[in-house]
Design an enzyme around this catalytic site. Structure first.
Site, PDB file in Angstrom:
ATOM      1  N   HIS A 260      44.703  37.604  42.125  1.00 17.17           N
ATOM      2  CA  HIS A 260      43.600  36.916  42.222  1.00 17.17           C
ATOM      3  C   HIS A 260      41.995  36.322  43.441  1.00 17.17           C
ATOM      4  O   HIS A 260      43.418  37.062  44.474  1.00 17.17           O
ATOM      5  CB  HIS A 260      43.359  35.208  42.124  1.00 17.17           C
ATOM      6  CG  HIS A 260      42.525  34.214  41.544  1.00 17.17           C
ATOM      7  ND1 HIS A 260      41.381  34.034  42.331  1.00 17.17           N
ATOM      8  CD2 HIS A 260      42.249  33.498  40.647  1.00 17.17           C
ATOM      9  CE1 HIS A 260      40.793  33.226  41.896  1.00 17.17           C
ATOM     10  NE2 HIS A 260      41.892  32.700  40.461  1.00 17.17           N
ATOM     11  N   ASP A 313      46.624  31.748  34.760  1.00 17.89           N
ATOM     12  CA  ASP A 313      46.397  32.343  33.396  1.00 17.89           C
ATOM     13  C   ASP A 313      48.812  32.897  33.069  1.00 17.89           C
ATOM     14  O   ASP A 313      48.863  33.604  32.100  1.00 17.89           O
ATOM     15  CB  ASP A 313      46.118  33.703  33.420  1.00 17.89           C
ATOM     16  CG  ASP A 313      44.588  33.131  32.626  1.00 17.89           C
ATOM     17  OD1 ASP A 313      44.258  32.224  32.225  1.00 17.89           O
ATOM     18  OD2 ASP A 313      43.864  34.258  33.098  1.00 17.89           O
TER      19      ASP A 313
HETATM   20  N1  ACO Z   1      49.448  43.592  39.248  1.00 12.04           N
HETATM   21  C1  ACO Z   1      49.877  44.143  39.389  1.00 12.04           C
HETATM   22  N2  ACO Z   1      48.629  44.408  40.389  1.00 12.04           N
HETATM   23  C2  ACO Z   1      47.227  44.278  40.686  1.00 12.04           C
HETATM   24  C3  ACO Z   1      47.711  42.987  40.138  1.00 12.04           C
HETATM   25  C4  ACO Z   1      48.095  42.365  39.508  1.00 12.04           C
HETATM   26  N3  ACO Z   1      47.852  41.352  38.343  1.00 12.04           N
HETATM   27  N4  ACO Z   1      46.228  42.609  40.202  1.00 12.04           N
HETATM   28  C5  ACO Z   1      45.873  43.286  41.578  1.00 12.04           C
HETATM   29  N5  ACO Z   1      47.169  44.488  41.543  1.00 12.04           N
HETATM   30  C6  ACO Z   1      46.780  44.571  42.268  1.00 12.04           C
HETATM   31  C7  ACO Z   1      45.824  46.453  42.660  1.00 12.04           C
HETATM   32  O1  ACO Z   1      46.143  47.256  41.312  1.00 12.04           O
HETATM   33  C8  ACO Z   1      45.153  46.646  43.449  1.00 12.04           C
HETATM   34  O2  ACO Z   1      45.729  47.494  44.371  1.00 12.04           O
HETATM   35  P1  ACO Z   1      45.407  48.751  45.278  1.00 12.04           P
HETATM   36  O3  ACO Z   1      44.717  47.956  46.561  1.00 12.04           O
HETATM   37  O4  ACO Z   1      46.302  49.018  45.976  1.00 12.04           O
HETATM   38  O5  ACO Z   1      43.828  49.561  44.165  1.00 12.04           O
HETATM   39  C9  ACO Z   1      45.060  45.474  44.271  1.00 12.04           C
HETATM   40  O6  ACO Z   1      46.127  44.962  43.761  1.00 12.04           O
HETATM   41  C10 ACO Z   1      43.389  45.003  44.167  1.00 12.04           C
HETATM   42  O7  ACO Z   1      43.156  44.543  43.299  1.00 12.04           O
HETATM   43  P2  ACO Z   1      42.145  44.493  42.465  1.00 12.04           P
HETATM   44  O8  ACO Z   1      42.159  44.600  40.314  1.00 12.04           O
HETATM   45  O9  ACO Z   1      40.917  45.292  43.568  1.00 12.04           O
HETATM   46  O10 ACO Z   1      41.913  42.700  42.951  1.00 12.04           O
HETATM   47  P3  ACO Z   1      40.413  41.841  42.390  1.00 12.04           P
HETATM   48  O11 ACO Z   1      40.030  40.853  43.341  1.00 12.04           O
HETATM   49  O12 ACO Z   1      39.054  43.347  42.426  1.00 12.04           O
HETATM   50  O13 ACO Z   1      41.167  41.373  40.892  1.00 12.04           O
HETATM   51  C11 ACO Z   1      42.249  40.106  39.554  1.00 12.04           C
HETATM   52  C12 ACO Z   1      41.585  40.057  40.988  1.00 12.04           C
HETATM   53  C13 ACO Z   1      41.165  40.797  38.578  1.00 12.04           C
HETATM   54  C14 ACO Z   1      42.330  38.197  38.998  1.00 12.04           C
HETATM   55  C15 ACO Z   1      43.591  40.954  38.600  1.00 12.04           C
HETATM   56  O14 ACO Z   1      44.289  40.737  40.287  1.00 12.04           O
HETATM   57  C16 ACO Z   1      43.734  41.329  38.026  1.00 12.04           C
HETATM   58  O15 ACO Z   1      43.107  42.371  37.277  1.00 12.04           O
HETATM   59  N6  ACO Z   1      45.119  40.747  37.110  1.00 12.04           N
HETATM   60  C17 ACO Z   1      45.368  40.771  36.234  1.00 12.04           C
HETATM   61  C18 ACO Z   1      44.658  39.605  35.264  1.00 12.04           C
HETATM   62  C19 ACO Z   1      44.497  38.522  35.186  1.00 12.04           C
HETATM   63  O16 ACO Z   1      45.742  37.701  35.415  1.00 12.04           O
HETATM   64  N7  ACO Z   1      43.074  37.915  35.327  1.00 12.04           N
HETATM   65  C20 ACO Z   1      42.912  36.478  35.680  1.00 12.04           C
HETATM   66  C21 ACO Z   1      42.531  36.107  36.528  1.00 12.04           C
HETATM   67  S1  ACO Z   1      42.394  34.003  37.210  1.00 12.04           S
HETATM   68  C22 ACO Z   1      41.055  33.598  35.647  1.00 12.04           C
HETATM   69  O17 ACO Z   1      40.744  34.193  35.766  1.00 12.04           O
HETATM   70  C23 ACO Z   1      41.345  32.840  35.675  1.00 12.04           C
END
Ligand code: ACO
Length: 377
Positions: A260, A313
């Protein structure tokens, strides 16, 4: 003047807001200063919607008046039902919801100079109609007739009624009501921001909600609840979790329902939904909760230090599937709840509006010579 480019606008405030508050380190969420866990325990979705929209808890008579108004608004215009019938049955319900929400606005064309009453009515109408649209699309695309809302049932109860034609189990009705409360607002997320941007142009609230619906439909936002349950189903039994999750980690694939932008610990909403997931799967014998526990353990062990923890989620999909709700309706349920928050933000945006018009850092070319089409290679 040069500004620093912040990808994803992380940490950049785009408005002053008094609607909701998140403390991502402590795992705390408040609506209008009320802890969401307190609201989940004591409130209803109807009351929470009024709290979000008007900034205070309603009196008994205000709440009853709202419920009465919602009864009339829940019904759909027959031409909206016709429109839903024309949509492809294989389409996603989020797309059907977005199309029908936008089209509904054409019946209430008050694009300019909306007064407080018109705005309030539009908010109540949208909150009331979203579940009816979702249930209608779900039934019609399967070849069943649309079921009209039941004036004697709650907002959550009506959704079950309109999906199945059966009186809801009170325990299930309560759990869905809590899920709606938990999803009703969440500060400046992608869909709320999308809605505020569209609202800032003085577009009507139906356009505001349909743009927010488009943003919510993506798998990085609301769509993760579907992906999480699909992962648990693919894993099949707890013993398989280690391999499947290990492979995902190896491929650097994101775990759905994990991570998140704001929470750096478990999302407080996930904790509440986890309890219901456990309770419901114990009664049904489904392995999904035990599978989710394994995935959660593996995910936290690998990503916890990086601040990646279960979000809302992660357990929502298990709860909805145990309530007998079709998988593709999970994100629409999120939308049925979040519409109250989107509209509270829309009202707030209009109080002190200035059209959003950010800037960019141009990385393209300048002064290109125009080559006539006949001379191009
Ligand atoms: N699993 C594994 N690694 C993850 C995850 C995950 N679920 N989420 C983030 N990371 C990692 C990324 O790969 C990235 O790694 P790096 O620094 O080595 O490249 C780092 O953590 C940062 O990730 P970002 O995607 O840049 O973080 P951001 O804050 O932009 O995104 C998000 C947040 C979109 C929620 C992300 O965590 C994600 O894609 N999660 C999976 C989808 C999800 O569950 N979405 C629901 C969110 S809650 C909602 O909207 C109601």
């Amino acid at each position: 003047m040069a500004f620093e480019l912040v990808p994803g606008l992380e940490g950049v405030p785009i408005a002053e807001s008094g609607v909701s508050f998140v403390d991502g380190q402590a795992g705390k969420l408040e609506y209008r200063g009320f802890d969401v866990e307190t609201l989940a325990e004591n409130s209803t979705f109807e009351e929470t919607s009024l709290l979000l929209l008007h900034g205070k808890l309603p009196t008994h008579s205000e709440l009853e008046a709202f419920k009465r108004e919602m009864v009339g608004y829940r019904k759909l215009k027959y031409r909206i039902i016709d429109l839903i019938k024309c949509l492809p049955e294989t389409g996603h319900p989020m797309d059907a919801l977005q199309a029908a929400a936008a089209a509904t606005g054409m019946f209430y064309p008050r694009r300019r100079a909306m007064d407080a009453t018109t705005r309030r009515q539009a908010c109540y109408r949208l909150i009331a109609k979203l579940p009816t649209i979702v249930a209608a699309f779900e039934r019609l695309r399967k070849g069943d007739d649309h079921i009209s809302p039941n004036p004697n049932l709650s907002h959550a109860g009506n959704f079950f009624w309109m999906l199945s034609g059966k009186e809801p189990d009170p325990a299930h009705e309560h759990i869905l009501d809590v899920a709606l409360i938990l999803h009703a607002d969440h500060t400046m997320n992608a869909s709320t921001f999308a809605g505020r941007v569209v609202g800032s142009t003085l577009a009507d609230p139906y356009c505001v909600v349909s743009s927010a619906l488009g943003a919510l439909s993506g798998p990085l936002h609301g769509g993760a609840n579907e992906d999480a349950i699909l992962l648990f189903r693919k894993i099949g039994k707890p013993e398989n979790a280690k391999n499947v999750v290990g492979e995902m980690i190896g491929r650097k694939e994101k775990l759905p329902g994990f991570g998140h932008r704001v929470y750096k610990t478990t999302d407080p909403r996930a904790k509440i939904l986890k309890r219901y997931a456990e309770q419901l799967t114990k009664a049904s014998g489904s392995p999904n909760y035990e599978i989710a526990l394994e995935v959660e353990k593996l995910g936290i062990a690998h990503y916890g230090e990086k601040g990646i923890w279960p979000n809302v989620d992660f357990y929502a999909g298990i709860v909805y599937s145990e309530l007998g709700i079709p998988t593709e309706c999970f994100t629409p349920i999120f939308a049925m709840a979040r519409v109250s928050g989107w509209l509270a933000h829309w009202l707030e945006q209009l109080e002190n509006n200035r059209i959003f018009r950010p800037t960019q850092q141009y990385t393209g070319k300048h002064g290109q010579a125009y080559i006539p089409l006949s001379d191009r290679k």
